[in-house]
Scaffold this active site. Structure first.
Site, PDB file in Angstrom:
ATOM      1  N   THR A   1      -6.239  -0.908   7.437  1.00 16.45           N
ATOM      2  CA  THR A   1      -7.606  -1.330   7.754  1.00 16.45           C
ATOM      3  C   THR A   1      -7.712  -1.589   9.256  1.00 16.45           C
ATOM      4  O   THR A   1      -6.883  -2.311   9.814  1.00 16.45           O
ATOM      5  CB  THR A   1      -7.923  -2.639   6.988  1.00 16.45           C
ATOM      6  OG1 THR A   1      -7.663  -2.397   5.615  1.00 16.45           O
ATOM      7  CG2 THR A   1      -9.346  -3.070   7.204  1.00 16.45           C
TER       8      THR A   1
ATOM      9  N   THR B   1      -2.087  -4.733   9.426  1.00 14.28           N
ATOM     10  CA  THR B   1      -3.044  -4.970  10.514  1.00 14.28           C
ATOM     11  C   THR B   1      -3.573  -6.395  10.347  1.00 14.28           C
ATOM     12  O   THR B   1      -4.700  -6.596   9.894  1.00 14.28           O
ATOM     13  CB  THR B   1      -4.218  -3.948  10.478  1.00 14.28           C
ATOM     14  OG1 THR B   1      -4.697  -3.842   9.133  1.00 14.28           O
ATOM     15  CG2 THR B   1      -3.808  -2.587  10.983  1.00 14.28           C
TER      16      THR B   1
ATOM     17  N   CYS C   1      -7.137  -8.799   2.821  1.00 14.03           N
ATOM     18  CA  CYS C   1      -8.325  -7.989   3.099  1.00 14.03           C
ATOM     19  C   CYS C   1      -9.560  -8.849   3.360  1.00 14.03           C
ATOM     20  O   CYS C   1     -10.031  -8.922   4.488  1.00 14.03           O
ATOM     21  CB  CYS C   1      -8.567  -7.034   1.939  1.00 14.03           C
ATOM     22  SG  CYS C   1      -7.187  -5.899   1.707  1.00 14.03           S
TER      23      CYS C   1
ATOM     24  N   ASP D   1      10.620   2.868   6.540  1.00 12.58           N
ATOM     25  CA  ASP D   1      10.201   1.501   6.852  1.00 12.58           C
ATOM     26  C   ASP D   1      11.189   0.902   7.854  1.00 12.58           C
ATOM     27  O   ASP D   1      12.379   1.232   7.836  1.00 12.58           O
ATOM     28  CB  ASP D   1      10.161   0.641   5.590  1.00 12.58           C
ATOM     29  CG  ASP D   1       9.194  -0.535   5.708  1.00 12.58           C
ATOM     30  OD1 ASP D   1       8.161  -0.530   5.015  1.00 12.58           O
ATOM     31  OD2 ASP D   1       9.479  -1.451   6.516  1.00 12.58           O
TER      32      ASP D   1
ATOM     33  N   ARG E   1       1.433 -14.175   0.559  1.00 14.00           N
ATOM     34  CA  ARG E   1       0.956 -14.103   1.947  1.00 14.00           C
ATOM     35  C   ARG E   1      -0.555 -14.374   1.968  1.00 14.00           C
ATOM     36  O   ARG E   1      -1.269 -14.048   1.037  1.00 14.00           O
ATOM     37  CB  ARG E   1       1.252 -12.722   2.534  1.00 14.00           C
ATOM     38  CG  ARG E   1       2.725 -12.404   2.585  1.00 14.00           C
ATOM     39  CD  ARG E   1       2.950 -10.965   2.975  1.00 14.00           C
ATOM     40  NE  ARG E   1       2.203 -10.068   2.118  1.00 14.00           N
ATOM     41  CZ  ARG E   1       1.968  -8.792   2.401  1.00 14.00           C
ATOM     42  NH1 ARG E   1       2.420  -8.282   3.509  1.00 14.00           N
ATOM     43  NH2 ARG E   1       1.287  -8.027   1.583  1.00 14.00           N
TER      44      ARG E   1
ATOM     45  N   VAL F   1       0.830  -1.206   0.000  1.00 13.44           N
ATOM     46  CA  VAL F   1       0.000   0.000   0.000  1.00 13.44           C
ATOM     47  C   VAL F   1       0.866   1.258   0.000  1.00 13.44           C
ATOM     48  O   VAL F   1       0.641   2.198  -0.770  1.00 13.44           O
ATOM     49  CB  VAL F   1      -0.955  -0.024   1.231  1.00 13.44           C
ATOM     50  CG1 VAL F   1      -1.554   1.344   1.511  1.00 13.44           C
ATOM     51  CG2 VAL F   1      -2.055  -1.048   1.007  1.00 13.44           C
TER      52      VAL F   1
HETATM   53  N1  LIG Z   1      -2.245  -5.186   0.190  1.00 11.10           N
HETATM   54  C1  LIG Z   1      -3.474  -4.834  -0.139  1.00 11.10           C
HETATM   55  O1  LIG Z   1      -3.995  -5.244  -1.168  1.00 11.10           O
HETATM   56  C2  LIG Z   1      -4.260  -3.900   0.740  1.00 11.10           C
HETATM   57  C3  LIG Z   1      -5.374  -3.246   0.180  1.00 11.10           C
HETATM   58  C4  LIG Z   1      -6.096  -2.368   0.965  1.00 11.10           C
HETATM   59  C5  LIG Z   1      -5.737  -2.178   2.288  1.00 11.10           C
HETATM   60  N2  LIG Z   1      -4.661  -2.833   2.821  1.00 11.10           N
HETATM   61  C6  LIG Z   1      -4.310  -2.562   4.214  1.00 11.10           C
HETATM   62  O2  LIG Z   1      -3.165  -1.693   4.203  1.00 11.10           O
HETATM   63  C7  LIG Z   1      -2.326  -1.980   5.322  1.00 11.10           C
HETATM   64  C8  LIG Z   1      -0.917  -2.261   4.844  1.00 11.10           C
HETATM   65  O3  LIG Z   1      -0.936  -3.420   4.037  1.00 11.10           O
HETATM   66  P1  LIG Z   1       0.241  -3.822   3.050  1.00 11.10           P
HETATM   67  O4  LIG Z   1      -0.292  -4.912   2.204  1.00 11.10           O
HETATM   68  O5  LIG Z   1       0.821  -2.628   2.425  1.00 11.10           O
HETATM   69  O6  LIG Z   1       1.299  -4.429   4.088  1.00 11.10           O
HETATM   70  P2  LIG Z   1       2.840  -4.736   3.784  1.00 11.10           P
HETATM   71  O7  LIG Z   1       3.226  -5.782   4.751  1.00 11.10           O
HETATM   72  O8  LIG Z   1       3.051  -4.957   2.336  1.00 11.10           O
HETATM   73  O9  LIG Z   1       3.568  -3.376   4.147  1.00 11.10           O
HETATM   74  C9  LIG Z   1       3.611  -2.870   5.423  1.00 11.10           C
HETATM   75  C10 LIG Z   1       4.983  -2.281   5.634  1.00 11.10           C
HETATM   76  O10 LIG Z   1       4.998  -1.680   6.922  1.00 11.10           O
HETATM   77  C11 LIG Z   1       6.281  -1.893   7.471  1.00 11.10           C
HETATM   78  N3  LIG Z   1       6.210  -1.697   8.911  1.00 11.10           N
HETATM   79  C12 LIG Z   1       5.810  -2.532   9.872  1.00 11.10           C
HETATM   80  N4  LIG Z   1       5.880  -1.937  11.074  1.00 11.10           N
HETATM   81  C13 LIG Z   1       6.322  -0.679  10.851  1.00 11.10           C
HETATM   82  C14 LIG Z   1       6.603   0.425  11.680  1.00 11.10           C
HETATM   83  N5  LIG Z   1       6.427   0.355  12.977  1.00 11.10           N
HETATM   84  N6  LIG Z   1       7.048   1.555  11.109  1.00 11.10           N
HETATM   85  C15 LIG Z   1       7.232   1.611   9.771  1.00 11.10           C
HETATM   86  N7  LIG Z   1       7.006   0.603   8.935  1.00 11.10           N
HETATM   87  C16 LIG Z   1       6.543  -0.518   9.471  1.00 11.10           C
HETATM   88  C17 LIG Z   1       6.643  -3.292   7.037  1.00 11.10           C
HETATM   89  O11 LIG Z   1       8.044  -3.496   7.104  1.00 11.10           O
HETATM   90  C18 LIG Z   1       6.102  -3.302   5.613  1.00 11.10           C
HETATM   91  O12 LIG Z   1       7.086  -2.912   4.675  1.00 11.10           O
HETATM   92  C19 LIG Z   1      -2.998  -3.132   6.064  1.00 11.10           C
HETATM   93  O13 LIG Z   1      -3.824  -2.617   7.060  1.00 11.10           O
HETATM   94  C20 LIG Z   1      -3.847  -3.773   4.993  1.00 11.10           C
HETATM   95  O14 LIG Z   1      -4.942  -4.460   5.535  1.00 11.10           O
HETATM   96  C21 LIG Z   1      -3.899  -3.676   2.056  1.00 11.10           C
END
Ligand SMILES: NC(=O)c1ccc[n+]([C@@H]2O[C@H](COP(=O)([O-])OP(=O)(O)OC[C@H]3O[C@@H](n4cnc5c(N)ncnc54)[C@H](O)[C@@H]3O)[C@@H](O)[C@H]2O)c1
Length: 450
Positions: free
Chosen positions: A132, A97, A271, A44, A342, A25
């Site tokens: 989310t 999350t 999701c 990150d 994942r 995201v």
């Molecule tokens: N992937 C999707 O398709 C999607 C779509 C809509 C919403 N979301 C929501 O968006 C959010 C993020 O999802 P994602 O898929 O991007 O996750 P992701 O795991 O791809 O990315 C999250 C990033 O956050 C980093 N991180 C973790 N703890 C941290 C901290 N304390 N400080 C800074 N960085 C930190 C991780 O190293 C990782 O690179 C989630 O809540 C997810 O439910 C995801």
């Protein structure tokens, strides 16, 4: 809080933006803000990710490295130096999350990211959460952490919530084309966020009444989808037994003006299988035990086991047993044309097959070998022609790339009568049957009694 000044800065593209968490995201968001002319810091905690991005290389291979290099040439920086957060006027948190084994939301990443933001917060800035969460979480969790150092929300800083609705792997509904829900601690904050997101979202923004409404809206989008697919899956389970094809039934029913077409399938990703538990968590906390939402989850979770049951049934028809059979899994990701492994139901399928004593081989040209080994404990082959002596194939993900693999070619890999379990209804069952396969699809078994 001088919202007017911040809004002007945002409008003029002079605000500095920190994206906290540059994953699936956060990274596209950072690239979009960079393209819109903002100075962006992508922070990150994952050092490997930051090192890769700094060299213009996305370790997930989900982005065009040229886009990253262009962003860097425009001044975008990727760092794990938390003190850089202090430079930013807007901090957008895009951290995971997940749900725990107990199906309770794990808000640990949101807490730790907020701690980082809080200890490096610039006065007059806005912290936005995109992850989310359950309704109420943003204000409940973030405000107390950010106020720890004596600053006051609405006075010294503000917060907002803007759920991400990106559909990873979808080339049509890209980030700029999805209406962005924005919400703020107060009207002024929501106003600033509208100006901000309109800079990158050509589809525009929708200002929710408040943060809780925006959080609830995000939850129900995925709850609705989960339940609709669960209904299609339940219909598939029924129609498999009565010998009609669920796809034909949906086509026929779809001729009515108010019938909405949903299709059976495995439900994975970050999701749909997880977000319903966020709403369930909140509902239980306020004294309501959801029934329909959890029933949908149960049915969709069951479909992994159902895949294994179909393999078992097909192999028996071929005079074999699951234990000792060699099963080829085609497509390991949770949906087509993505690399992300994942949260894919493949994991449960691999576990069940292993428990039954089956031998598993896998083919997915989109998945990195290391990821397959780490996630599933299995090796993937580069070329289907490396394989022989297969007893059954389960098509789990309908990558477009599989279109170039005709049934006749697959047949050469088999030992004895070929068994094909088609979770995605990817193959034409008539052609499969004519080619001599024992075909079992979600929602139809041609050999069932009518
Ligand atoms: N992937 C999707 O398709 C999607 C779509 C809509 C919403 N979301 C929501 O968006 C959010 C993020 O999802 P994602 O898929 O991007 O996750 P992701 O795991 O791809 O990315 C999250 C990033 O956050 C980093 N991180 C973790 N703890 C941290 C901290 N304390 N400080 C800074 N960085 C930190 C991780 O190293 C990782 O690179 C989630 O809540 C997810 O439910 C995801």
């Amino acid at each position: 809080m001088d919202y007017k000044c911040l809004e002007d800065k945002v409008r003029d593209g002079k605000a500095k933006i920190c994206i906290l968490g540059v994953g699936y995201v956060g990274l596209p968001l950072a690239l979009a803000f960079s393209k819109a002319g903002f100075k962006v810091i992508g922070f990150d905690v994952n050092e490997e990710k930051i090192n890769g991005l700094t060299e213009g290389n996305d370790v997930t291979k989900d982005h065009d490295n040229n886009d990253i290099k262009e962003a860097i040439s425009r001044g975008t920086e990727f760092t794990n130096d938390k003190t850089r957060i202090k430079e930013c006027d807007i901090v957008i948190m895009c951290v995971p999350t997940p749900v725990k084994e107990s199906k309770e939301p794990d808000m640990g990443f949101v807490r730790s990211a907020t701690e980082l933001a809080g200890s490096n917060l610039k006065a007059g800035s806005i912290v936005v959460l995109e992850s989310t969460v359950y309704p109420g979480a943003t204000e409940e969790i973030i405000i107390p952490i950010l106020e720890k150092k004596g600053m006051k929300c609405g006075v010294d800083f503000s917060i907002g919530y803007s759920p991400e609705r990106i559909n990873v792997g979808d080339k049509e509904h890209t980030i700029d084309k999805i209406v962005k829900i924005v919400s703020g601690f107060d009207e002024e904050t929501a106003g600033v966020l509208e100006v901000l997101y309109k800079k990158i979202i050509s589809a525009g923004t929708y200002k929710a009444r408040n943060i809780k409404t925006a959080e609830a809206a995000k939850s129900i989008e995925n709850v609705q989808r989960d339940i609709n697919i669960a209904l299609a899956n339940e219909l598939a389970l029924i129609f498999e037994k009565i010998g009609v094809d669920v796809m034909d039934v949906i086509e026929a029913a779809g001729t009515k003006w108010n019938f909405i077409k949903f299709y059976p399938g495995l439900v994975g990703g970050h999701c749909i299988p997880e977000d319903p538990y966020f709403l369930v968590h909140k509902a239980k906390r306020v004294g309501y035990n959801p029934k329909m939402i959890l029933a949908g989850r149960d049915i969709n979770n069951f479909m992994s086991l159902h895949t294994v049951n179909l393999l078992d049934e097909g192999l028996r028809k071929a005079g074999k047993k699951l234990g000792g059979s060699k099963i080829l899994l085609m497509g390991l990701t949770f949906k087509k044309n993505v690399r992300d492994v994942r949260n894919t139901p493949t994991k449960e399928i691999v576990a069940e097959l292993t428990k039954s004593g089956a031998e598993i081989v896998a083919y997915d040209p989109l998945v990195l070998k290391d990821n397959a080994r780490k996630t599933f404990g299995i090796d993937i082959v580069d070329d289907l022609n490396e394989l022989k002596g297969i007893d059954a194939i389960a098509l789990l993900t309908d990558h477009d790339i599989f279109r170039s693999t005709p049934l006749d070619n697959l047949k050469k890999l088999f030992n004895g009568r070929p068994v094909l379990v088609d979770v995605r209804r990817f193959f034409d069952w008539k052609k499969a049957k004519d080619a001599g396969y024992i075909y079992l699809g979600f929602g139809f078994k041609p050999e069932s009694p009518v």
